[in-house]
Design a protein around this motif. Sequence first.
Motif, PDB file in Angstrom:
ATOM      1  N   PRO A 178    -119.567   4.452 -10.553  1.00 13.38           N
ATOM      2  CA  PRO A 178    -118.210   4.492 -11.093  1.00 13.38           C
ATOM      3  C   PRO A 178    -117.302   3.559 -10.304  1.00 13.38           C
ATOM      4  CG  PRO A 178    -118.701   6.478  -9.875  1.00 13.38           C
ATOM      5  CD  PRO A 178    -119.966   5.677  -9.926  1.00 13.38           C
ATOM      6  N   PRO A 179    -116.124   3.259 -10.843  1.00  8.39           N
ATOM      7  CA  PRO A 179    -115.222   2.371 -10.121  1.00  8.39           C
ATOM      8  C   PRO A 179    -114.871   2.935  -8.747  1.00  8.39           C
ATOM      9  CG  PRO A 179    -114.133   3.355 -12.016  1.00  8.39           C
ATOM     10  CD  PRO A 179    -115.572   3.735 -12.078  1.00  8.39           C
ATOM     11  N   ALA A 180    -114.686   2.045  -7.802  1.00  6.87           N
ATOM     12  CA  ALA A 180    -114.458   2.452  -6.415  1.00  6.87           C
ATOM     13  C   ALA A 180    -113.120   3.160  -6.259  1.00  6.87           C
ATOM     14  CB  ALA A 180    -114.518   1.237  -5.516  1.00  6.87           C
ATOM     15  N   ARG A 181    -113.127   4.252  -5.501  1.00  5.64           N
ATOM     16  CA  ARG A 181    -111.909   4.973  -5.167  1.00  5.64           C
ATOM     17  C   ARG A 181    -111.672   4.948  -3.670  1.00  5.64           C
ATOM     18  NH1 ARG A 181    -112.613  10.765  -7.626  1.00  5.64           N
ATOM     19  NH2 ARG A 181    -112.356  11.097  -5.423  1.00  5.64           N
ATOM     20  N   ARG A 182    -112.505   4.257  -2.946  1.00  5.56           N
ATOM     21  CA  ARG A 182    -112.380   4.282  -1.496  1.00  5.56           C
ATOM     22  C   ARG A 182    -111.150   3.518  -1.034  1.00  5.56           C
ATOM     23  NH1 ARG A 182    -117.419   2.355   1.742  1.00  5.56           N
ATOM     24  NH2 ARG A 182    -116.668   0.317   1.177  1.00  5.56           N
ATOM     25  N   GLU A 183    -110.844   2.384  -1.649  1.00  6.44           N
ATOM     26  CA  GLU A 183    -109.706   1.579  -1.200  1.00  6.44           C
ATOM     27  C   GLU A 183    -108.372   2.305  -1.376  1.00  6.44           C
ATOM     28  OE1 GLU A 183    -107.630  -2.669  -2.139  1.00  6.44           O
ATOM     29  OE2 GLU A 183    -109.777  -2.492  -2.387  1.00  6.44           O
ATOM     30  N   PRO A 184    -108.090   2.929  -2.534  1.00  4.52           N
ATOM     31  CA  PRO A 184    -106.830   3.682  -2.628  1.00  4.52           C
ATOM     32  C   PRO A 184    -106.774   4.850  -1.643  1.00  4.52           C
ATOM     33  CG  PRO A 184    -107.766   3.371  -4.807  1.00  4.52           C
ATOM     34  CD  PRO A 184    -108.763   2.862  -3.830  1.00  4.52           C
ATOM     35  N   TRP A 185    -107.926   5.452  -1.373  1.00  5.59           N
ATOM     36  CA  TRP A 185    -107.962   6.558  -0.409  1.00  5.59           C
ATOM     37  C   TRP A 185    -107.621   6.040   0.978  1.00  5.59           C
ATOM     38  CZ3 TRP A 185    -110.593   8.302   3.922  1.00  5.59           C
ATOM     39  CH2 TRP A 185    -110.511   9.667   4.184  1.00  5.59           C
ATOM     40  N   GLN A 186    -108.183   4.903   1.347  1.00  9.40           N
ATOM     41  CA  GLN A 186    -107.879   4.322   2.647  1.00  9.40           C
ATOM     42  C   GLN A 186    -106.407   3.927   2.743  1.00  9.40           C
ATOM     43  OE1 GLN A 186    -110.719   1.133   2.923  1.00  9.40           O
ATOM     44  NE2 GLN A 186    -112.218   2.408   3.989  1.00  9.40           N
ATOM     45  N   GLN A 187    -105.844   3.380   1.674  1.00 11.97           N
ATOM     46  CA  GLN A 187    -104.428   3.022   1.685  1.00 11.97           C
ATOM     47  C   GLN A 187    -103.558   4.259   1.843  1.00 11.97           C
ATOM     48  OE1 GLN A 187    -103.932   0.857  -1.958  1.00 11.97           O
ATOM     49  NE2 GLN A 187    -104.719  -1.048  -1.105  1.00 11.97           N
ATOM     50  N   ALA A 188    -103.944   5.350   1.179  1.00 11.74           N
ATOM     51  CA  ALA A 188    -103.180   6.592   1.310  1.00 11.74           C
ATOM     52  C   ALA A 188    -103.276   7.140   2.725  1.00 11.74           C
ATOM     53  CB  ALA A 188    -103.680   7.623   0.302  1.00 11.74           C
ATOM     54  N   ILE A 189    -104.436   7.026   3.335  1.00 13.37           N
ATOM     55  CA  ILE A 189    -104.596   7.478   4.730  1.00 13.37           C
ATOM     56  C   ILE A 189    -103.716   6.655   5.652  1.00 13.37           C
ATOM     57  CG2 ILE A 189    -106.233   7.395   6.672  1.00 13.37           C
ATOM     58  CD1 ILE A 189    -106.609   9.872   5.054  1.00 13.37           C
ATOM     59  N   LEU A 190    -103.754   5.333   5.489  1.00  9.93           N
ATOM     60  CA  LEU A 190    -102.990   4.459   6.372  1.00  9.93           C
ATOM     61  C   LEU A 190    -101.484   4.612   6.171  1.00  9.93           C
ATOM     62  CD1 LEU A 190    -105.246   1.291   6.230  1.00  9.93           C
ATOM     63  CD2 LEU A 190    -105.098   3.008   8.046  1.00  9.93           C
ATOM     64  N   ALA A 191    -101.050   5.022   4.972  1.00 10.86           N
ATOM     65  CA  ALA A 191     -99.629   5.230   4.706  1.00 10.86           C
ATOM     66  C   ALA A 191     -99.172   6.637   5.084  1.00 10.86           C
ATOM     67  CB  ALA A 191     -99.330   4.971   3.231  1.00 10.86           C
ATOM     68  N   SER A 192    -100.090   7.502   5.455  1.00  8.61           N
ATOM     69  CA  SER A 192     -99.729   8.881   5.776  1.00  8.61           C
ATOM     70  C   SER A 192     -99.094   8.961   7.157  1.00  8.61           C
ATOM     71  CB  SER A 192    -100.967   9.786   5.726  1.00  8.61           C
ATOM     72  OG  SER A 192    -101.808   9.503   6.816  1.00  8.61           O
ATOM     73  N   SER A 193     -98.567  10.135   7.467  1.00  5.36           N
ATOM     74  CA  SER A 193     -97.941  10.349   8.777  1.00  5.36           C
ATOM     75  C   SER A 193     -98.919  10.955   9.781  1.00  5.36           C
ATOM     76  CB  SER A 193     -96.722  11.261   8.617  1.00  5.36           C
ATOM     77  OG  SER A 193     -97.132  12.513   8.107  1.00  5.36           O
ATOM     78  N   ARG A 253    -102.281  15.307  -4.085  1.00  4.27           N
ATOM     79  CA  ARG A 253    -101.273  14.987  -5.084  1.00  4.27           C
ATOM     80  C   ARG A 253    -100.147  14.170  -4.450  1.00  4.27           C
ATOM     81  NH1 ARG A 253     -99.952  18.472  -9.833  1.00  4.27           N
ATOM     82  NH2 ARG A 253    -101.763  19.529  -9.003  1.00  4.27           N
ATOM     83  N   GLY A 254     -99.818  13.059  -5.040  1.00  4.69           N
ATOM     84  CA  GLY A 254     -98.719  12.227  -4.583  1.00  4.69           C
ATOM     85  C   GLY A 254     -99.074  11.231  -3.494  1.00  4.69           C
ATOM     86  N   ALA A 255    -100.257  11.308  -2.916  1.00  2.00           N
ATOM     87  CA  ALA A 255    -100.615  10.418  -1.816  1.00  2.00           C
ATOM     88  C   ALA A 255    -100.777   8.982  -2.291  1.00  2.00           C
ATOM     89  CB  ALA A 255    -101.891  10.893  -1.136  1.00  2.00           C
ATOM     90  N   ALA A 256    -101.345   8.777  -3.469  1.00  2.00           N
ATOM     91  CA  ALA A 256    -101.536   7.418  -3.980  1.00  2.00           C
ATOM     92  C   ALA A 256    -100.190   6.768  -4.276  1.00  2.00           C
ATOM     93  CB  ALA A 256    -102.410   7.443  -5.222  1.00  2.00           C
ATOM     94  N   ALA A 257     -99.253   7.529  -4.826  1.00  2.00           N
ATOM     95  CA  ALA A 257     -97.921   6.985  -5.120  1.00  2.00           C
ATOM     96  C   ALA A 257     -97.192   6.608  -3.833  1.00  2.00           C
ATOM     97  CB  ALA A 257     -97.110   7.987  -5.922  1.00  2.00           C
ATOM     98  N   ARG A 258     -97.303   7.451  -2.804  1.00  2.00           N
ATOM     99  CA  ARG A 258     -96.667   7.131  -1.519  1.00  2.00           C
ATOM    100  C   ARG A 258     -97.275   5.873  -0.915  1.00  2.00           C
ATOM    101  NH1 ARG A 258     -96.844  12.741  -1.048  1.00  2.00           N
ATOM    102  NH2 ARG A 258     -98.792  12.658   0.124  1.00  2.00           N
ATOM    103  N   ALA A 259     -98.576   5.711  -1.051  1.00  2.00           N
ATOM    104  CA  ALA A 259     -99.239   4.521  -0.511  1.00  2.00           C
ATOM    105  C   ALA A 259     -98.774   3.271  -1.249  1.00  2.00           C
ATOM    106  CB  ALA A 259    -100.751   4.671  -0.605  1.00  2.00           C
ATOM    107  N   ARG A 260     -98.630   3.359  -2.588  1.00  2.55           N
ATOM    108  CA  ARG A 260     -98.152   2.209  -3.356  1.00  2.55           C
ATOM    109  C   ARG A 260     -96.724   1.847  -2.973  1.00  2.55           C
ATOM    110  NH1 ARG A 260    -101.113   4.589  -7.508  1.00  2.55           N
ATOM    111  NH2 ARG A 260     -99.288   5.659  -8.311  1.00  2.55           N
ATOM    112  N   ARG A 261     -95.860   2.868  -2.790  1.00  4.00           N
ATOM    113  CA  ARG A 261     -94.476   2.595  -2.390  1.00  4.00           C
ATOM    114  C   ARG A 261     -94.434   1.944  -1.017  1.00  4.00           C
ATOM    115  NH1 ARG A 261     -93.302   7.740  -4.672  1.00  4.00           N
ATOM    116  NH2 ARG A 261     -93.381   8.669  -2.604  1.00  4.00           N
ATOM    117  N   ALA A 262     -95.248   2.429  -0.093  1.00  4.22           N
ATOM    118  CA  ALA A 262     -95.280   1.846   1.247  1.00  4.22           C
ATOM    119  C   ALA A 262     -95.790   0.413   1.203  1.00  4.22           C
ATOM    120  CB  ALA A 262     -96.155   2.687   2.165  1.00  4.22           C
ATOM    121  N   GLN A 263     -96.761   0.148   0.341  1.00  2.00           N
ATOM    122  CA  GLN A 263     -97.316  -1.194   0.238  1.00  2.00           C
ATOM    123  C   GLN A 263     -96.298  -2.154  -0.364  1.00  2.00           C
ATOM    124  OE1 GLN A 263    -100.877  -1.408  -2.115  1.00  2.00           O
ATOM    125  NE2 GLN A 263    -101.564  -3.270  -1.109  1.00  2.00           N
ATOM    126  N   THR A 264     -95.547  -1.740  -1.386  1.00  2.00           N
ATOM    127  CA  THR A 264     -94.545  -2.622  -1.982  1.00  2.00           C
ATOM    128  C   THR A 264     -93.377  -2.833  -1.023  1.00  2.00           C
ATOM    129  OG1 THR A 264     -93.533  -0.751  -3.134  1.00  2.00           O
ATOM    130  CG2 THR A 264     -95.136  -2.071  -4.360  1.00  2.00           C
TER     131      THR A 264
END
Length: 142
Positions: A32-47, A122-133
Amino acid sequence: MTTAARPTPALMPSRRPAARPDTPTVGAPPRPPARREPWQQAILASSLPANFRFVAVALSTHADGTGHIAQQPRVIGLVHNTGINARQVAVALTALRDRGFLRLSPPDGRYDTADLILTMPRGAAARARRAQTATARSSADA
């Protein structure tokens, strides 16, 4: 008692025979399509503290596209990968589980024996996208 002759590298074929494109390959289903990269971005954007994020990224290198980890590194594997002691790795895994980034199978299992599965809270991917932008905007302004 005689033994069979051992094969030598010279007896081995030079390369694996190529599959014919008109015949379907038998074996593992497509990944299936990779989900590891968004997970890593969410981890790196977390507190999370830096060493917890380090353990998380080290764990994610063992995951496939669905978040399942076929070759479980267990605590001792993460200790070898990160250089962090076993108690700190266990605390990091507990924090990841409590925040929803990690699931154990079975749920009441120990880190030494249970399988670890990456999950996206829930919400971790959106927070990672906001932090990246926001990072992209600030670097463009500079």
